[in-house]
Motif scaffolding. Structure first.
Motif, PDB file in Angstrom:
ATOM      1  N   GLU A  43     -64.052   6.615 -25.572  1.00  0.00           N
ATOM      2  CA  GLU A  43     -62.717   7.134 -25.291  1.00  0.00           C
ATOM      3  C   GLU A  43     -62.717   8.120 -24.125  1.00  0.00           C
ATOM      4  O   GLU A  43     -61.722   8.233 -23.398  1.00  0.00           O
ATOM      5  CB  GLU A  43     -62.092   7.776 -26.533  1.00  0.00           C
ATOM      6  N   ASP A  44     -63.835   8.825 -23.950  1.00  0.00           N
ATOM      7  CA  ASP A  44     -63.947   9.720 -22.788  1.00  0.00           C
ATOM      8  C   ASP A  44     -64.160   8.922 -21.513  1.00  0.00           C
ATOM      9  O   ASP A  44     -63.550   9.197 -20.475  1.00  0.00           O
ATOM     10  CB  ASP A  44     -65.098  10.704 -22.989  1.00  0.00           C
ATOM     11  N   LEU A  45     -65.021   7.927 -21.579  1.00  0.00           N
ATOM     12  CA  LEU A  45     -65.316   7.112 -20.408  1.00  0.00           C
ATOM     13  C   LEU A  45     -64.111   6.270 -19.996  1.00  0.00           C
ATOM     14  O   LEU A  45     -63.991   5.897 -18.820  1.00  0.00           O
ATOM     15  CB  LEU A  45     -66.514   6.206 -20.694  1.00  0.00           C
ATOM     16  N   ALA A  46     -63.223   5.966 -20.929  1.00  0.00           N
ATOM     17  CA  ALA A  46     -62.037   5.180 -20.603  1.00  0.00           C
ATOM     18  C   ALA A  46     -61.156   5.895 -19.590  1.00  0.00           C
ATOM     19  O   ALA A  46     -60.366   5.259 -18.883  1.00  0.00           O
ATOM     20  CB  ALA A  46     -61.246   4.879 -21.875  1.00  0.00           C
ATOM     21  N   LYS A  47     -61.303   7.212 -19.494  1.00  0.00           N
ATOM     22  CA  LYS A  47     -60.500   8.003 -18.551  1.00  0.00           C
ATOM     23  C   LYS A  47     -61.230   8.219 -17.225  1.00  0.00           C
ATOM     24  O   LYS A  47     -60.715   8.906 -16.336  1.00  0.00           O
ATOM     25  CB  LYS A  47     -60.177   9.364 -19.175  1.00  0.00           C
ATOM     26  N   ALA A  48     -62.436   7.642 -17.103  1.00  0.00           N
ATOM     27  CA  ALA A  48     -63.275   7.901 -15.926  1.00  0.00           C
ATOM     28  C   ALA A  48     -63.460   6.642 -15.090  1.00  0.00           C
ATOM     29  O   ALA A  48     -63.233   5.522 -15.545  1.00  0.00           O
ATOM     30  CB  ALA A  48     -64.638   8.426 -16.365  1.00  0.00           C
ATOM     31  N   ASP A  49     -63.888   6.852 -13.854  1.00  0.00           N
ATOM     32  CA  ASP A  49     -64.231   5.763 -12.951  1.00  0.00           C
ATOM     33  C   ASP A  49     -65.730   5.745 -12.653  1.00  0.00           C
ATOM     34  O   ASP A  49     -66.292   4.712 -12.332  1.00  0.00           O
ATOM     35  CB  ASP A  49     -63.450   5.899 -11.639  1.00  0.00           C
ATOM     36  N   LEU A  50     -66.370   6.923 -12.758  1.00  0.00           N
ATOM     37  CA  LEU A  50     -67.790   7.058 -12.440  1.00  0.00           C
ATOM     38  C   LEU A  50     -68.420   8.076 -13.380  1.00  0.00           C
ATOM     39  O   LEU A  50     -67.892   9.174 -13.562  1.00  0.00           O
ATOM     40  CB  LEU A  50     -67.959   7.505 -10.979  1.00  0.00           C
ATOM     41  N   LEU A  51     -69.555   7.701 -13.968  1.00  0.00           N
ATOM     42  CA  LEU A  51     -70.344   8.621 -14.793  1.00  0.00           C
ATOM     43  C   LEU A  51     -71.572   9.034 -14.003  1.00  0.00           C
ATOM     44  O   LEU A  51     -72.331   8.184 -13.531  1.00  0.00           O
ATOM     45  CB  LEU A  51     -70.759   7.940 -16.097  1.00  0.00           C
ATOM     46  N   PHE A  52     -71.770  10.348 -13.870  1.00  0.00           N
ATOM     47  CA  PHE A  52     -72.865  10.919 -13.084  1.00  0.00           C
ATOM     48  C   PHE A  52     -73.850  11.587 -14.039  1.00  0.00           C
ATOM     49  O   PHE A  52     -73.506  12.560 -14.721  1.00  0.00           O
ATOM     50  CB  PHE A  52     -72.289  11.926 -12.087  1.00  0.00           C
ATOM     51  N   ILE A  53     -75.071  11.053 -14.121  1.00  0.00           N
ATOM     52  CA  ILE A  53     -76.125  11.594 -14.997  1.00  0.00           C
ATOM     53  C   ILE A  53     -77.289  12.026 -14.122  1.00  0.00           C
ATOM     54  O   ILE A  53     -77.892  11.196 -13.431  1.00  0.00           O
ATOM     55  CB  ILE A  53     -76.595  10.535 -16.020  1.00  0.00           C
ATOM     56  N   HIS A  54     -77.617  13.313 -14.158  1.00  0.00           N
ATOM     57  CA  HIS A  54     -78.626  13.848 -13.248  1.00  0.00           C
ATOM     58  C   HIS A  54     -79.714  14.603 -14.007  1.00  0.00           C
ATOM     59  O   HIS A  54     -79.485  15.672 -14.571  1.00  0.00           O
ATOM     60  CB  HIS A  54     -77.959  14.783 -12.236  1.00  0.00           C
TER      61      HIS A  54
END
Length: 242
Positions: free
Chosen positions: A82-93
């Motif tokens: 549900e959080d990712l549904a509002k996103a276009d890019l996930l940044f994991i560093h």
């Protein structure tokens, strides 16, 4: 009839304008023991130099996102669909903690549905593959993090192609190997691949990197003061958000 046509045209124009001005959202994961990234708003009482550094990086990544009509937000808990549904890019560093199977599944679903992923690991000094199940996240794209690189070269470069239009001069030193994907970032002598991309079915895009310096916007390292981090990151984000 004439009035109805005008009304329909107006509605169509308003809808098209709303779509064209919709901002892209870059979500930065800060919930898995990230070694560098934080939300500056949550750093009260921490070392002033560290706060300044995070503020600098945050300003730079916001510029990278803004150049593609985007803005940043944060994941401060378990990664959920549900959080990712509002996103276009996930940044994991450079995380240092494991992702739950449910989180891995949510990320996979996000990419399969057209979302983009930018994930970075580095040498064992920062976190190991025993600590972080990063390969569970990228294995569906036929990409895998390996061990520490034996290449002691300082400095790197990128090549032009589907991701980048410019061969940027970027920092590199003491990295983790990356296998698979389409290579586009290399150590200075060309022996070590530390940046690859993939375009899985469904429209999503993936960038995987085995060195974290360029995505920390480190323009200076080992007496070199002209690394082109902003240019590289701006183009990488443009490809991921296109």
């Amino acid at each position: 009839m004439y009035r109805t046509i005008l009304t329909l045209l107006l509605i169509s124009c308003i809808s098209a304008n709303a779509q064209s001005t919709k901002k892209n959202t870059v979500l930065i994961d800060v919930a898995h023991g990230q070694k560098f990234w934080r939300d500056p708003a949550d750093m009260a009482g921490m070392d002033a130099g560290y706060i300044d550094r995070v503020k600098y990086m945050t300003n730079e990544i916001r510029k990278s996102a803004s150049s593609s009509n985007g803005d940043i937000g944060y994941v401060k808990g378990e990664i959920k669909s549900e959080d990712l549904a509002k996103a276009d890019l996930l940044f994991i560093h450079i995380p240092s903690a494991k992702y739950k199977p449910e989180e891995v599944a949510a990320i996979s679903k996000f990419v399969a549905g057209g979302g983009s992923l930018f994930i970075v690991m580095d040498s064992d000094y920062w976190s190991t593959l025993d600590q972080v199940n990063a390969n569970d996240i990228i294995r569906p794209y036929n990409i895998e993090f390996g061990g520490e690189s034996a290449d002691t070269t300082v400095g790197g470069t990128s090549k032009t192609g589907s991701v980048l239009t410019t061969a940027w001069k970027i920092p590199y030193h003491g990295a983790r190997t990356v296998k698979g994907g389409a290579p586009f970032a290399f150590s200075a002598n060309g022996k070590d691949v530390f940046g690859v991309s993939a375009t899985p079915k469904g429209g999503g895009k993936v960038i995987v990197m085995g060195d974290g310096m360029v995505s920390l916007y480190m323009t200076e390292w080992e007496n070199v003061t002209d690394y082109q981090c902003s240019g590289f990151m701006g183009e990488a984000f443009a490809w991921l958000l296109k």
